[in-house]
Design an enzyme around this catalytic site. Structure first.
Site, short mmCIF file in Angstrom:
data_model
loop_
_atom_site.label_atom_id
_atom_site.label_comp_id
_atom_site.label_asym_id
_atom_site.label_seq_id
_atom_site.Cartn_x
_atom_site.Cartn_y
_atom_site.Cartn_z
N SER A 169 36.95 22.80 40.30
CA SER A 169 37.31 21.41 40.08
C SER A 169 36.50 20.50 41.01
CB SER A 169 38.83 21.24 40.28
OG SER A 169 39.27 19.98 39.87
N ASP A 206 41.11 24.76 29.41
CA ASP A 206 40.99 23.65 30.36
C ASP A 206 40.58 22.40 29.59
OD1 ASP A 206 40.48 21.86 32.38
OD2 ASP A 206 39.10 23.16 33.48
N HIS A 218 43.53 23.94 33.36
CA HIS A 218 42.63 23.68 34.49
C HIS A 218 42.97 24.55 35.69
CE1 HIS A 218 39.71 21.51 36.81
NE2 HIS A 218 40.61 21.04 37.64
#
Length: 374
Positions: free
Chosen positions: A153, A318, A351
């Site tokens: 991320s 995601d 995610h």
């Protein structure tokens, strides 16, 4: 769990007295970085891996504290002897970024000009500023070049930024569940989260420390919103569905559905320990990240400055940082003839998949790191 944990660990603190010029134009006259290390740095200083944390992460990446056995690092499942980030081979460094609320200099730290907490006066931070601070920590630790920089991320954005800012100081980048810049939708989610905090009556313009309050309600809502975007629809359906806590409708606005209970629990837990000003800074750093901006949006031109080898990993469910965003990075690297491996992994955790222990996912990371020469 394959491999072993690193066991009991201790946090360390590094003080830097040379001013840091920030991308926003602000200056930090001095700053502290809190970090942890796992494994042993070899004589050549060539086996070091930097782990970059995401929005709500910190330096405590692996192991546990001797007096807090339940306080396990946020990525403990991938770090340790015999694990993908093998501490028998590598020297692993985790650091709490500037602006953080886990010991590094941030909004809750004392402003040397006033003696009071920085609060809203803490300058805006960009990903490139974190990389500059991390480079100073590398100097302090005797690391001229990272064997790898890895992150998921926002952590993946830092790994990417390292390859652009310091191409000679990073040999491999592992960019997981990330993107070359945020989409308009992602910026929108971040702004709604910030508005929840900024409009909380207890925020006091960011100087809530002096009022003895914390914008808990706003931070709680921000986390609840964020958490929805970290999970996949399938995962929420499988885990909670439309299950009711008490088996029937109560016809009021209290918690009825199990998913409501889960989100409120996550919001309360997060708001109990995280700093709201740090949350604001971190989401803004996400919004600002766009290394190709100075190349008129030409990511190919930006990636031409890199020298590292790359592993790029995405996850099928995601929807916040979709696989298509990872493939943008891969395409720009291939256009420049860079050595890049790409894996799109079918995990059901949205995610948050990058945090999970999965044999296929961990096997991909282990295989890539296994080919790195130290």
């Amino acid at each position: 769990m394959p491999g072993q944990s690193v066991g009991a660990v201790k946090a360390q603190r590094a003080r830097f007295n040379q001013p840091l010029q920030l991308r926003s134009g602000g200056i930090l006259p001095a700053f502290d970085l809190v970090y942890e290390t796992y494994g042993t740095l070899n004589a050549a200083g060539s086996n070091a891996i930097l782990v970059c944390h995401a929005l709500s992460g910190h330096h405590h990446v692996a192991g546990h504290y001797a007096d807090q056995p339940d306080n396990v690092g946020w990525w403990d499942n991938i770090i340790g002897p015999g694990r993908p980030l093998d501490t028998d081979r590598f020297f692993i460094v985790g650091v709490n970024n500037l602006g953080g609320c886990h010991g590094s200099t941030g909004p809750s730290s004392a402003n040397p000009a006033t003696g009071k907490p920085w609060g809203a006066d803490f300058p805006m931070i960009a990903v490139s500023d974190w990389v500059e601070a991390q480079a100073r920590l590398a100097d302090r630790l005797g690391i001229d070049s990272w064997a790898a920089v890895i992150g998921g991320s926002l952590g993946g954005m830092q790994a990417l930024r390292w390859t652009i800012s310091y191409p000679e100081r990073i040999r491999h980048a592992i960019v997981i569940a990330s993107a070359p810049k945020l989409s308009a939708q992602n910026i929108a989610f971040n702004d709604v989260a910030r508005q929840a905090i900024l409009t909380d009556p207890d925020f006091h313009g960011g100087h809530y420390y002096e009022h003895g309050t914390r914008p808990v309600r706003g931070l709680r809502l921000a986390r609840m919103l964020g958490h929805i975007t970290y999970l996949s629809d399938d995962q929420m359906g499988e885990k909670f569905g439309r299950e009711l806590r008490n088996g029937s409708f109560s016809f009021d606005f209290d918690v009825e559905f199990e998913i409501e209970s889960y989100l409120r629990y996550q919001g309360d837990k997060f708001a109990g320990h995280f700093d709201a000003n740090t949350y604001l800074l971190m989401t803004k750093a996400l919004d600002y990240f766009d290394p190709a901006r100075l190349d008129d949006g030409d990511l190919n031109a930006t990636m031409a400055r890199t020298r590292a080898g790359f592993l790029v990993v995405s996850f099928s469910t995601d929807w916040r940082f979709t696989p298509a965003r990872s493939r943008e990075i891969v395409a720009a690297l291939l256009a420049n003839g860079r050595d890049v491996s790409y894996a799109e992994i079918g995990l059901n955790f949205g995610h948050d998949s990058f945090l999970m222990e999965d044999a296929h996912y961990h096997g991909v990371v282990a295989a890539y790191l296994g080919n790195i020469k130290t």
